[in-house]
Design an enzyme around this catalytic site. Structure first.
Site, PDB file in Angstrom:
ATOM      1  N   ASN A  82      40.941 124.236  20.546  1.00 21.08           N
ATOM      2  CA  ASN A  82      40.032 123.594  19.524  1.00 21.08           C
ATOM      3  C   ASN A  82      39.089 123.962  21.324  1.00 21.08           C
ATOM      4  O   ASN A  82      38.836 123.064  22.334  1.00 21.08           O
ATOM      5  CB  ASN A  82      40.687 121.661  20.147  1.00 21.08           C
ATOM      6  CG  ASN A  82      38.739 120.894  20.025  1.00 21.08           C
ATOM      7  OD1 ASN A  82      38.192 121.549  19.560  1.00 21.08           O
ATOM      8  ND2 ASN A  82      39.363 119.463  20.113  1.00 21.08           N
ATOM      9  N   TRP A  83      37.862 124.540  20.196  1.00 23.46           N
ATOM     10  CA  TRP A  83      37.152 125.125  21.680  1.00 23.46           C
ATOM     11  C   TRP A  83      35.716 123.731  21.350  1.00 23.46           C
ATOM     12  O   TRP A  83      34.922 124.298  22.332  1.00 23.46           O
ATOM     13  CB  TRP A  83      36.273 126.359  20.586  1.00 23.46           C
ATOM     14  CG  TRP A  83      37.311 127.432  20.683  1.00 23.46           C
ATOM     15  CD1 TRP A  83      38.406 127.576  21.370  1.00 23.46           C
ATOM     16  CD2 TRP A  83      36.797 128.793  20.417  1.00 23.46           C
ATOM     17  NE1 TRP A  83      38.778 128.576  21.498  1.00 23.46           N
ATOM     18  CE2 TRP A  83      38.117 129.491  20.746  1.00 23.46           C
ATOM     19  CE3 TRP A  83      35.617 129.046  20.390  1.00 23.46           C
ATOM     20  CZ2 TRP A  83      37.501 130.763  21.000  1.00 23.46           C
ATOM     21  CZ3 TRP A  83      35.248 130.422  20.312  1.00 23.46           C
ATOM     22  CH2 TRP A  83      36.785 131.531  20.749  1.00 23.46           C
ATOM     23  N   LYS A  84      36.383 123.000  21.225  1.00 27.56           N
ATOM     24  CA  LYS A  84      34.735 121.783  21.316  1.00 27.56           C
ATOM     25  C   LYS A  84      32.891 121.865  21.168  1.00 27.56           C
ATOM     26  O   LYS A  84      33.533 123.588  20.039  1.00 27.56           O
ATOM     27  CB  LYS A  84      35.322 121.043  22.609  1.00 27.56           C
ATOM     28  CG  LYS A  84      36.950 120.394  22.604  1.00 27.56           C
ATOM     29  CD  LYS A  84      36.824 119.627  23.317  1.00 27.56           C
ATOM     30  CE  LYS A  84      38.605 118.988  23.723  1.00 27.56           C
ATOM     31  NZ  LYS A  84      38.688 118.071  24.608  1.00 27.56           N
ATOM     32  N   GLU A 119      47.425 112.824  21.628  1.00 25.50           N
ATOM     33  CA  GLU A 119      46.739 112.677  22.248  1.00 25.50           C
ATOM     34  C   GLU A 119      46.410 111.909  23.123  1.00 25.50           C
ATOM     35  O   GLU A 119      45.370 111.657  22.883  1.00 25.50           O
ATOM     36  CB  GLU A 119      45.477 113.852  21.519  1.00 25.50           C
ATOM     37  CG  GLU A 119      45.461 115.321  21.111  1.00 25.50           C
ATOM     38  CD  GLU A 119      44.285 115.709  21.118  1.00 25.50           C
ATOM     39  OE1 GLU A 119      44.646 117.422  21.406  1.00 25.50           O
ATOM     40  OE2 GLU A 119      42.856 115.005  20.982  1.00 25.50           O
ATOM     41  N   GLY A 143      40.582 122.848  26.907  1.00 32.77           N
ATOM     42  CA  GLY A 143      40.284 124.142  27.612  1.00 32.77           C
ATOM     43  C   GLY A 143      41.265 124.933  28.050  1.00 32.77           C
ATOM     44  O   GLY A 143      40.134 125.643  28.044  1.00 32.77           O
ATOM     45  N   SER A 151      45.518 117.911  27.592  1.00 28.75           N
ATOM     46  CA  SER A 151      46.026 118.997  29.563  1.00 28.75           C
ATOM     47  C   SER A 151      46.911 119.908  29.124  1.00 28.75           C
ATOM     48  O   SER A 151      47.901 120.085  30.246  1.00 28.75           O
ATOM     49  CB  SER A 151      45.507 118.160  30.762  1.00 28.75           C
ATOM     50  OG  SER A 151      45.201 117.209  30.903  1.00 28.75           O
ATOM     51  N   GLU A 157      37.302 112.122  21.438  1.00 28.28           N
ATOM     52  CA  GLU A 157      35.425 112.212  21.244  1.00 28.28           C
ATOM     53  C   GLU A 157      34.680 111.584  20.404  1.00 28.28           C
ATOM     54  O   GLU A 157      33.674 111.135  20.220  1.00 28.28           O
ATOM     55  CB  GLU A 157      35.822 113.080  22.035  1.00 28.28           C
ATOM     56  CG  GLU A 157      36.188 114.218  23.412  1.00 28.28           C
ATOM     57  CD  GLU A 157      36.431 115.619  23.611  1.00 28.28           C
ATOM     58  OE1 GLU A 157      36.597 116.132  22.492  1.00 28.28           O
ATOM     59  OE2 GLU A 157      37.215 115.644  24.788  1.00 28.28           O
ATOM     60  N   GLY A 211      41.347 116.670  28.921  1.00 26.86           N
ATOM     61  CA  GLY A 211      40.211 116.745  29.577  1.00 26.86           C
ATOM     62  C   GLY A 211      40.735 116.386  31.130  1.00 26.86           C
ATOM     63  O   GLY A 211      39.383 117.040  32.486  1.00 26.86           O
ATOM     64  N   HIS A 253      39.362 113.301  16.790  1.00 19.82           N
ATOM     65  CA  HIS A 253      40.070 113.384  17.637  1.00 19.82           C
ATOM     66  C   HIS A 253      39.127 112.270  18.830  1.00 19.82           C
ATOM     67  O   HIS A 253      37.905 111.192  18.098  1.00 19.82           O
ATOM     68  CB  HIS A 253      38.964 114.656  17.936  1.00 19.82           C
ATOM     69  CG  HIS A 253      39.605 115.639  19.478  1.00 19.82           C
ATOM     70  ND1 HIS A 253      38.866 114.474  20.459  1.00 19.82           N
ATOM     71  CD2 HIS A 253      40.233 116.033  19.893  1.00 19.82           C
ATOM     72  CE1 HIS A 253      38.968 115.286  22.109  1.00 19.82           C
ATOM     73  NE2 HIS A 253      39.675 115.869  21.245  1.00 19.82           N
TER      74      HIS A 253
END
Ligand code: PGA
Length: 249
Positions: A10-12, A164, A226, A204, A96, A170, A94
């Site tokens: 997931n490159w966000k 998650e 990440g 992570s 976020e 992160g 997600h």
């Protein structure tokens, strides 16, 4: 039907056209991997990323979609648009998006139904906050997110769940293998198609912890943030899933 390991990146809101060399760098490892490989770049890069994957074992997905097919929704993209751009999957709910955009379980469910309708595999994210875990409510919270965010129509259930824990995303913190094992088992018990649904762990995941996490019975892969931005780290995580040549025949 057996579950195949899925390693998803997931490159966000990261990456650019200049970053697309990633696909050539990872392709040889993906070819040898005993796993499906998915990268979810920002929507603007999706079509180019899909072309960069042509002929490789990798696939691309979206990071979100709107619940409607089309219409007056400035700034949004529909599941069919993602599909047309070359996506096979879409990440939904997600943490976020739940935090930054106030997405509710009901909205995640509506998006998942739209994704299925468009022929995409929804990757539905669930996970507890640090306070909820410390209060001993992690499984209860995740069970309630699952109950309210999974699509209604179980006969067309091609989906992936990503567990998650919000406090692990992160932060460099990872849930213990015991906690991950217990949560994945609890999730599996609550799925309409427990034997065929892939359950990923995210939060992570790194080259150094991937093997321990992926070796757990109910962990069918990883959702990597990440560490999916660096081809070397992501390749090492793919390698932790094992190689085709290592399969016992
Ligand atoms: P992380 O992100 O690997 O950077 O913790 C995971 C995710 O948000 O999917």
């Amino acid at each position: 039907m057996t579950r195949r390991t899925l390693i998803a990146g997931n490159w966000k809101m990261n990456g650019s056209v200049a970053a697309l060399g990633f696909f050539d760098a990872v392709a040889p490892v993906a070819k040898e991997a005993d796993a499906d490989i998915l990268i979810c770049p920002p929507a603007t890069l999706l079509a180019q990323a899909a072309s960069a994957c042509t002929g490789s074992e990798m696939r691309v997905g979206g990071q979100d979609c709107h619940a409607a097919v089309s219409g007056a929704h400035t700034g949004d993209v529909s599941a069919a648009m993602l599909r047309e751009a070359g996506a096979s999957h879409v990440i939904l709910g997600h943490s976020e998006r739940r935090a930054d955009h106030g997405e509710s379980d009901a909205l995640v469910r509506a998006k998942a139904e739209a994704a299925l309708q468009a022929g995409l595999v929804p990757v539905i994210c669930v996970g507890e906050s640090r306070e909820e875990r410390e209060a001993g409510r992690a499984i209860e919270v995740v069970a309630s997110q699952l109950a309210a965010s999974l699509p209604e129509n179980p006969d067309r259930m091609t989906l992936v769940i990503a567990y998650e824990p919000v406090w692990a995303i992160g932060t460099g913190l990872t849930a213990s293998v015991e906690d991950v094992a217990a949560m994945h088992e609890a999730i599996r018990e609550r799925l309409p198609e427990p034997l065929t649904t892939c359950i990923l762990y995210g939060g992570s995941v790194k080259p150094g912890n991937a093997k321990d996490l992926l070796s757990l019975d109910d962990v069918d892969g990883a959702l990597v943030g990440g560490a999916s931005l660096k081809s070397t780290d992501f390749s090492a995580i793919i390698e932790a899933a094992g190689r085709k040549s290592e399969l016992v025949r």
